[in-house]
Write a protein that holds these residues in place. Structure first.
Motif, PDB file in Angstrom:
ATOM      1  N   SER A  95      37.961  41.349  35.640  1.00 56.99           N
ATOM      2  CA  SER A  95      38.936  40.268  35.471  1.00 56.99           C
ATOM      3  C   SER A  95      40.159  40.687  34.659  1.00 56.99           C
ATOM      4  CB  SER A  95      38.276  39.049  34.849  1.00 56.99           C
ATOM      5  OG  SER A  95      37.625  39.409  33.673  1.00 56.99           O
ATOM      6  N   LEU A  96      40.020  41.769  33.854  1.00 56.34           N
ATOM      7  CA  LEU A  96      41.188  42.227  33.091  1.00 56.34           C
ATOM      8  C   LEU A  96      42.237  42.815  34.035  1.00 56.34           C
ATOM      9  CD1 LEU A  96      42.312  42.455  30.277  1.00 56.34           C
ATOM     10  CD2 LEU A  96      41.236  44.674  30.047  1.00 56.34           C
ATOM     11  N   ALA A  97      41.777  43.625  34.987  1.00 52.42           N
ATOM     12  CA  ALA A  97      42.709  44.173  35.981  1.00 52.42           C
ATOM     13  C   ALA A  97      43.270  43.051  36.844  1.00 52.42           C
ATOM     14  CB  ALA A  97      42.001  45.211  36.837  1.00 52.42           C
ATOM     15  N   ASP A  98      42.434  42.034  37.140  1.00 52.17           N
ATOM     16  CA  ASP A  98      42.905  40.853  37.879  1.00 52.17           C
ATOM     17  C   ASP A  98      44.110  40.256  37.188  1.00 52.17           C
ATOM     18  OD1 ASP A  98      40.772  41.128  39.508  1.00 52.17           O
ATOM     19  OD2 ASP A  98      40.044  39.079  39.282  1.00 52.17           O
ATOM     20  N   SER A  99      43.984  40.123  35.846  1.00 52.19           N
ATOM     21  CA  SER A  99      45.043  39.480  35.073  1.00 52.19           C
ATOM     22  C   SER A  99      46.334  40.283  35.137  1.00 52.19           C
ATOM     23  CB  SER A  99      44.633  39.347  33.607  1.00 52.19           C
ATOM     24  OG  SER A  99      43.439  38.651  33.517  1.00 52.19           O
ATOM     25  N   ILE A 100      46.234  41.578  35.308  1.00 51.12           N
ATOM     26  CA  ILE A 100      47.436  42.421  35.315  1.00 51.12           C
ATOM     27  C   ILE A 100      47.967  42.601  36.735  1.00 51.12           C
ATOM     28  CG2 ILE A 100      48.290  44.738  34.800  1.00 51.12           C
ATOM     29  CD1 ILE A 100      46.131  44.716  32.500  1.00 51.12           C
ATOM     30  N   LEU A 101      47.071  42.956  37.648  1.00 51.89           N
ATOM     31  CA  LEU A 101      47.540  43.283  39.000  1.00 51.89           C
ATOM     32  C   LEU A 101      47.828  42.058  39.862  1.00 51.89           C
ATOM     33  CD1 LEU A 101      45.310  46.384  39.500  1.00 51.89           C
ATOM     34  CD2 LEU A 101      47.784  46.375  39.519  1.00 51.89           C
ATOM     35  N   SER A 102      47.529  40.864  39.338  1.00 52.02           N
ATOM     36  CA  SER A 102      47.905  39.656  40.072  1.00 52.02           C
ATOM     37  C   SER A 102      49.334  39.241  39.715  1.00 52.02           C
ATOM     38  CB  SER A 102      46.937  38.519  39.748  1.00 52.02           C
ATOM     39  OG  SER A 102      46.953  38.266  38.360  1.00 52.02           O
ATOM     40  N   ARG A 103      49.993  40.010  38.869  1.00 46.87           N
ATOM     41  CA  ARG A 103      51.384  39.699  38.487  1.00 46.87           C
ATOM     42  C   ARG A 103      52.344  40.507  39.375  1.00 46.87           C
ATOM     43  NH1 ARG A 103      49.078  35.522  36.033  1.00 46.87           N
ATOM     44  NH2 ARG A 103      47.386  36.283  34.755  1.00 46.87           N
ATOM     45  N   GLY A 104      53.594  40.560  38.983  1.00 48.07           N
ATOM     46  CA  GLY A 104      54.597  41.204  39.838  1.00 48.07           C
ATOM     47  C   GLY A 104      54.658  42.707  39.698  1.00 48.07           C
TER      48      GLY A 104
END
Lengths: 333, 271
Positions: free
Chosen positions: B113-122
């Motif tokens: 979920s940490l990568a989710d939080s970053i890679l779901s951005r621009g």
């Protein structure tokens, strides 16, 4: 960045399929269209494929087959420009260690490429809006669930997105925080398109105007929420009456004799009325009102029993499972 | 989007239309810098990195004391070039395990979920990979340069002086190039595996296999062992420009090649 044409759906998936390592079919042939201004409630049991669908829409996963389009363009892991217009909250969001809300929001705003003169004022405004201004310098590791959820909301709004994708935003929140979250969704729905995934059907019922139901990776319903509710056969009613007790008892006996009434019982001045499965509710209720009128009873109120969205959801899933092999014919047609 | 009329008549009143919001001028490379900065700071604050610096510094101090004692008690003169070679060899070989762990945790450590939080951005996967790769490279090479500079400086002051300043700098540069290859391979493995431990194990297997292959290679190719053998001469200033360029080209090629492979793989991977 070019705006999408006004008539382009905000989200469109065509035969979207995800198979993990040739072992698990998480999503199967999902075709879905979400128009601008919709608030879509994504329903499904654990493992139904809700999170997989959201992760495909946001580009965290690549589809095995089919396509996911956002604002008319195909989403991929490298579609950074498309994601600039999306605000996402994952289930149980995690935050990097040692960060404070201010440093975290600044980091997230930088990830969207927002210049300093845009991101700094927006950060302050959002921290104030989610009531975290006082905790702006506190380490996130020490936050409660409610504070974490509020920070996740602020993060998803930092880029002023057109589309919000929130995966179980009310998960683990206390009733007060849950209420605030639902109010916020209602407020945001006036100007943004939202996809909200939740286990809690009451939440979906309250804030969404569209629903999509997933079962074992298959989309078994997609459309307006009221259509989903209207699919539910409403055959269980409670009728509150007032008048002479003997008249009530007489009316009860007459109603019992009506052909379309399966069961009727009296509890104080409340008639518990259950109709036959194939009864036309309007016609049968007309007959019941006629009986009550002839017995000179006053109608205090009438209501349909049961949580409609929940029953409609369970009904859909049950019917889908009962269809067994016959579901193959629908696809072949 | 159609632009509004300059004035809108509403109930016989003239109402000025709301001004169009100014479009945001997105900074295309800001996400990359954000990841690089965050990763650099994250590495600096990690216990593995601190352990690496501590182990290397302790090793250097221990060796200094031993050699200094040897000179004081037995009057055996220690050429500085040999001491530094031993130290750089120690830093390179002895701490590869820790450097490997640091590099292998770059992307695999954020999976979930940490990568989710970053890679779901621009941010694109390429920018994320580059930010992570450069963040780790910067942190580890900075540590290496600092340790190397302390070693060369300390040896020149305390021990017998047969080291040229220029030779010392080239030696740090060349050993840094070898370390950069280890870091680049570590980040590549980190993009391939879902768990940091698996990525670190994969890296060690890869390094072991590379060691076997290097052993069978002709002497003209600058393998890590070749670099270590040449270090005493380089420290004395006995090196050619072509040799340095050759090492940099090989190390740079291996680093960039592994990064391109890792990026291509990561861009197609599910999180």
């Amino acid at each position: 960045m070019a705006e999408n044409a006004a008539d382009d759906p905000v989200v469109e998936t065509v035969q979207l399929t995800k198979i993990y390592q040739n072992r698990h079919i998480a999503l199967n042939d999902v075709t879905l269209k979400l128009e601008r201004g919709c608030v879509l409630g994504l329903l499904g049991a654990n493992g139904a494929g809700k999170t997989t669908l959201l992760r495909l829409i946001i580009g965290l996963h690549r589809p095995t087959a089919g396509v996911a389009k956002v604002f008319g363009e195909e989403m991929s892991p490298n579609s950074a420009e498309l994601r600039r217009r999306i605000g996402y909250i994952p289930t149980n969001p995690r935050f990097p260690k040692g960060m404070t809300p201010i440093s975290y929001l600044d980091y997230m705003a930088k990830l969207f490429g927002l210049p300093r003169d845009v991101r700094k004022p927006r950060m302050g405004m959002l921290l104030r809006a989610v009531d975290l201004l006082g905790a702006g310098g506190t380490q996130i590791d020490t936050f409660s669930n409610g504070m974490t959820a509020r920070l996740a909301v602020a993060t998803s709004l930092i880029n002023d997105p057109d589309l919000l994708i929130w995966d179980e935003p009310t998960h683990g929140l206390d009733p007060e925080a849950r209420r605030s979250m639902l109010d916020l969704i209602k407020g945001l729905s006036r100007e943004k398109t939202l996809i909200v995934s939740s286990h809690n059907l009451n939440d979906i019922d309250e804030v969404c105007n569209h629903a999509a139901v997933l079962s074992h990776g298959q989309l078994i319903y997609s459309g307006p929420l009221h259509d989903l509710k209207s699919r539910m056969r409403r055959n269980h009613f409670e009728v509150d009456v007032d008048g002479d007790q003997k008249a009530v008892t007489r009316a009860l006996a007459t109603i019992k004799a009506l052909g379309d009434v399966q069961h009727v019982s009296l509890e104080h001045r409340r008639l518990n009325l259950r109709l036959q499965e194939d009864a036309v509710a309007t016609a049968t209720l007309g007959q019941v009102f006629q009986v009550l009128s002839e017995a000179k009873l006053t109608l205090i109120g009438i209501r349909s029993v049961g949580q409609q969205t929940e029953e409609a959801f369970l009904d859909l899933v049950e019917k889908e499972e009962q269809r067994g092999f016959t579901r193959i014919y629908r696809q072949a047609a | 989007m159609a632009s509004p009329a300059s004035t809108v008549k509403l109930h016989n009143r003239s109402v000025a239309p709301e001004p169009e919001p100014t479009p945001v001028a997105y900074q295309a490379w800001l996400p990359y810098w954000a990841v690089l900065e965050a990763d650099f700071l994250q590495v600096f604050s990690s216990w593995v990195y601190r352990s690496w610096i501590l182990v290397a510094a302790t090793m250097a101090i221990g060796l200094f004391i031993y050699r200094w004692g040897l000179y004081n008690e037995a009057k055996i003169i220690q050429p500085a070039s040999h001491v530094i070679t031993h130290l750089l060899r120690g830093i390179l070989m002895g701490s590869v395990a820790l450097v490997g762990v640091i590099a292998a945790g770059a992307i695999a450590g954020e999976r979930g979920s940490l990568a989710d939080s970053i890679l779901s951005r621009g941010i694109s996967r390429y920018q994320y990979y580059l930010g992570k790769w450069h963040g780790r490279l910067l942190a580890i090479l900075l540590g290496h340069v600092l340790l190397g500079a302390l070693t060369v400086g300390g040896t020149r002051i305390i021990l017998h002086e047969d080291v040229t300043l220029e030779g010392g700098m080239v030696a740090i540069f060349i050993s840094g190039a070898a370390l950069a290859v280890v870091v680049s391979l570590g980040v590549m493995m980190s993009a391939m595996f879902a768990r940091p431990l698996a990525a670190a194990a994969g890296l060690w297997v890869l390094l072991y296999a590379a060691g076997l292959i290097f052993g069978a290679m002709p002497h003209s190719i600058p393998t890590p062992e070749w670099i270590l053998q040449k270090l005493p001469f380089i420290l004395k200033g006995e090196y050619t420009r072509e040799m340095v360029v050759q090492v940099v080209l090989y190390a740079g090629g291996a680093s960039i090649g592994s990064a391109i492979f890792g990026m291509a793989l990561f861009a197609r991977k599910d999180l």
